[in-house]
Design an enzyme around this catalytic site. Structure first.
Site, PDB file in Angstrom:
ATOM      1  N   THR A 178       0.736  -1.536   0.278  1.00 50.79           N
ATOM      2  CA  THR A 178       0.124   0.146   0.034  1.00 50.79           C
ATOM      3  C   THR A 178       0.604   0.889   0.286  1.00 50.79           C
ATOM      4  OG1 THR A 178      -2.010  -1.023   1.105  1.00 50.79           O
ATOM      5  CG2 THR A 178      -1.442   1.514   1.394  1.00 50.79           C
ATOM      6  N   ILE A 207     -13.252  -4.239   2.300  1.00 50.54           N
ATOM      7  CA  ILE A 207     -12.847  -3.271   2.468  1.00 50.54           C
ATOM      8  C   ILE A 207     -11.458  -2.820   3.876  1.00 50.54           C
ATOM      9  CG2 ILE A 207     -12.710  -0.372   2.154  1.00 50.54           C
ATOM     10  CD1 ILE A 207     -14.603  -1.792   0.167  1.00 50.54           C
TER      11      ILE A 207
HETATM   12  N1  ASP Z   1      -4.321  -1.400   5.021  1.00 48.23           N
HETATM   13  C1  ASP Z   1      -4.070  -2.149   3.921  1.00 48.23           C
HETATM   14  C2  ASP Z   1      -5.793  -3.134   3.975  1.00 48.23           C
HETATM   15  O1  ASP Z   1      -6.054  -3.535   5.031  1.00 48.23           O
HETATM   16  C3  ASP Z   1      -3.335  -3.203   3.260  1.00 48.23           C
HETATM   17  C4  ASP Z   1      -1.246  -2.238   3.416  1.00 48.23           C
HETATM   18  O2  ASP Z   1      -1.101  -1.964   4.057  1.00 48.23           O
HETATM   19  O3  ASP Z   1      -0.679  -3.197   2.544  1.00 48.23           O
HETATM   20  O4  ASP Z   1      -6.198  -2.615   2.882  1.00 48.23           O
END
Ligand code: ASP
Length: 313
Positions: A178, A207
């Site tokens: 992300t 989500i």
């Molecule tokens: N925070 C993101 C989610 O849970 C995933 C990530 O940070 O890689 O969708």
């Protein structure tokens, strides 16, 4: 004299191990991080708004195949991408978010348009796309997002009956995450942006925190701007970004203390792995993580560039 300005970005946190990183990948990722942070910084140097700076930085990361956002997004159990993104501007605490979009090349831009051009804060799925197309966004085929690597990653998760962060402990996973950015502009505005493909093998329209203001993204002038990365299920329940701001506002904690207490304290105790980036009203930057690494970069108020991957760097 110009007022202080600074920017920090992340490209995801998780189990990032030196042993699994080729020299070439290492170089490409650091290059992409530097390019992204510079794109935002150039805008700030010209007197641009913090929101435009964070969107510009995140856009670069969304266009790179190395991160779990936009082009490099992970795949759902149906072998497609569904992306979440959000932005917030600290002056009026205006915000925009989108969840579960499938055909938008740069989700962070749509999140900004939800903030600026709709009367709402969050739009999801087909409705969010309908809004985008009404503004003239191009329909982007799923093919654009499909990468062999993400497909292999999905098959491995399916076999194990798991879902996972893109940065995960499995050796057959590659290391991509992300993305997000936080900035202070010369007008004293704080802004934050976060964008993600979510977690591999997600289903049922899951989500994550990246779409949720107060969990994955927050900006409040005079206090802090925050963007998070990690297992969203924990970050949502902990309201991570909002908790950092509340600690600074009510307990008068500095940005370093507030971030560390949330990430190493409560979140870790709950079992939540991940990290965040934060910048305060003076442009002081903090990177926090309870994982072995987080792709990150910053250009501070002195103009110093920093690009790092591992927790112990
Ligand atoms: N925070 C993101 C989610 O849970 C995933 C990530 O940070 O890689 O969708």
């Amino acid at each position: 004299m110009t007022q202080p300005f600074a920017i920090a970005i992340h490209g995801g946190a998780g189990t990032i191990l030196r042993a699994q990183m080729s020299a070439e990948l290492n170089r490409e990722i650091r290059q992409a991080l530097q390019q992204a942070v510079s794109a935002g910084h150039q805008l700030l140097a010209r007197g641009g708004d913090a929101l435009d700076a964070v969107v510009a930085a995140v856009r670069v990361l969304e266009d790179s195949p190395h991160f779990n956002a936009g082009h490099g997004s992970v795949l759902t159990d149906k072998e497609m991408v569904e992306m979440d993104a959000s932005v917030m501007h600290g002056a009026q605490m205006n915000a925009g978010a989108i969840a579960g979009v499938r055909h938008i090349r740069n989700p962070v831009e749509l999140a900004r348009d939800v903030m600026l051009r709709s009367q709402h804060v969050m739009l999801a799925g087909e409705g969010a796309e309908e809004f985008a197309f009404s503004l003239g966004y191009e329909y982007t085929e799923q093919d654009y997002f499909f990468t062999e690597r993400r497909y292999d990653q999905l098959q491995s998760m399916k076999q194990k009956g798991l879902f996972a962060l893109s940065e995960s402990a499995y050796p057959d996973d590659t290391k991509h995450g992300t993305v997000g950015a936080v900035a202070l502009d010369q007008q004293g505005n704080l802004a934050a942006a976060t964008s993600t493909g979510g977690i591999t093998n997600k289903r049922y329209g899951r989500i994550g925190d990246s779409a949720i203001i107060g969990a994955g993204t927050l900006a409040e002038n005079g206090t802090v701007a925050v963007s998070t990365t990690g297992m969203g299920e924990y970050f949502i329940r902990k309201g991570v970004a909002g908790d950092v701001a509340a600690r600074m506002r009510y307990l008068q904690q500095d940005v370093h203390t507030a971030c560390e207490q949330v990430i190493q304290g409560d979140l870790k105790a709950m079992g939540g792995e991940g990290g965040l980036i934060a910048i305060d009203a003076q442009g002081e930057i903090h990177f926090a993580m309870n994982s072995s690494g987080m792709y990150r970069a910053s250009i501070d108020v002195q103009g110093h560039l920093l690009v790092k991957i591992y927790a112990d760097e």
